[in-house]
Design an enzyme around this catalytic site. Structure first.
Site, PDB file in Angstrom:
ATOM      1  N   CYS A 146     -16.223  16.534  17.766  1.00 38.27           N
ATOM      2  CA  CYS A 146     -17.133  16.241  16.552  1.00 38.27           C
ATOM      3  C   CYS A 146     -17.198  17.366  15.613  1.00 38.27           C
ATOM      4  CB  CYS A 146     -18.550  15.902  16.938  1.00 38.27           C
ATOM      5  SG  CYS A 146     -18.399  14.261  17.907  1.00 38.27           S
ATOM      6  N   SER A 188     -22.443   8.377  29.340  1.00 40.88           N
ATOM      7  CA  SER A 188     -21.761   9.021  28.107  1.00 40.88           C
ATOM      8  C   SER A 188     -20.743   7.879  27.533  1.00 40.88           C
ATOM      9  CB  SER A 188     -20.914  10.168  28.322  1.00 40.88           C
ATOM     10  OG  SER A 188     -19.845   9.976  29.236  1.00 40.88           O
TER      11      SER A 188
END
Length: 234
Positions: A146, A188
Site C-alpha cells: 500500500c 485479513s
C-alpha cells in the site's frame, strides 16, 4: 546553476484507468458470506467492515464467479500481465495527452506494483506498448504494498532533483483481486475482500514547469518487527 534544494519536481499530469467489470459491494458481501461459511461466526462479527469501508462499488479485471473457483499461479500471472499492460498503457497514454507530451519526450519511467510478477518487468512492457525511447531510464519497483505509490513518487522526485529537466513517467498498477485465495479463511483475507480493487494511475513528473503541485520533500520509516503487517505468499 540550480542546486538540488532549489529544484521543485512537479506533478504535471495525472490520469487513472480501471477495468470494465464493476463489483457491487453488496454482491461482494454476499459472496464473502458464502466463501467464508466455514467461519460463519467470525464472518458475522467482521461483516460491518463492508459497510464501514464506505465503498459502494469497485473495479475488477475478473468477474465474481472467478473468485468461487481455484486458479493456478500460471493463470493468475497471465491475467496479471495481460490486464496490467492494458491499464498502464491506458493511464500513461492519457497522462501524456494531458501534459501535451509525446512518448519521445519522456526520459525516465518508473512502475510500481506488488500484486503480480512480470519478467521482463512492466516498465519494459510499457516501453514496447507505447513506443517509448530506447535510452529511457528504467525503475521497476516491487513489494512495497500500500505504500508503493507514495514511496515510488518520492524516488522519482529524488531522481528528478539529481537530473533536472528529465521528464519522468511514474505508473502504479495493482490488481488486488488476483491475489485472493479462496482457501484462506484468515481475518485479513475477510477484510481484503471488503476493501481492495483493481486499477492503475500514471503521473508525469517534471521540474521544467510551473504547472501542477510541487513535491517539496519526502521521507520514510520502516518499523522494527513489522514484517508480518503486510505481505502475501507466492
Amino acid at each position: 546553476m540550480q542546486t538540488n534544494q532549489s529544484i521543485k519536481p512537479r506533478i504535471r499530469a495525472l490520469a487513472t484507468a480501471v477495468p470494465a467489470i464493476i463489483l457491487d459491494q453488496a454482491d461482494v458481501e454476499s459472496l464473502g458470506q458464502r466463501l467464508f461459511a466455514a467461519r460463519g461466526a467470525t464472518f458475522e462479527r467482521m461483516r460491518p467492515v463492508y459497510a464501514n469501508a464506505g465503498i459502494d462499488e469497485r473495479y475488477s479485471c475478473v468477474d465474481l464467479d472467478w473468485y468461487t473457483q481455484e486458479h493456478s499461479w500460471r493463470e493468475r500471472s497471465r491475467l496479471f500481465i495481460e490486464n496490467a499492460r492494458k491499464l498502464t498503457k491506458q493511464a500513461a497514454g492519457e497522462c501524456l495527452e494531458q501534459a501535451g507530451l509525446a512518448p519521445d519526450d519522456i526520459g525516465g519511467i518508473a512502475v510500481v506494483s506488488t500484486t503480480g510478477v512480470a519478467t521482463p518487468s512492466l516498465d519494459a512492457l510499457l516501453i514496447e506498448d507505447m513506443g517509448l525511447r530506447r535510452d529511457i531510464s528504467r525503475l521497476p519497483v516491487f513489494g512495497l504494498g500500500c505504500a508503493g505509490g507514495v514511496i515510488g513518487l518520492n524516488r522519482v522526485a529524488e531522481l528528478e532533483r539529481g537530473a533536472p529537466g528529465k521528464k519522468w513517467l511514474f505508473v502504479v498498477v495493482e490488481l488486488c483481486g488476483l491475489t485472493f485465495r479462496r482457501a484462506d479463511l484468515s481475518n485479513s483475507n475477510i477484510v481484503a475482500t471488503a476493501l481492495f480493487g483493481d486499477g492503475a494511475a500514471a503521473m508525469v513528473i517534471d521540474s521544467d514547469t510551473d504547472t501542477g503541485p510541487a513535491i517539496i520533500c519526502g521521507g520514510e520509516h520502516t518499523w522494527p518487527g513489522s514484517l508480518d503487517v503486510m505481505g502475501w505468499q507466492m
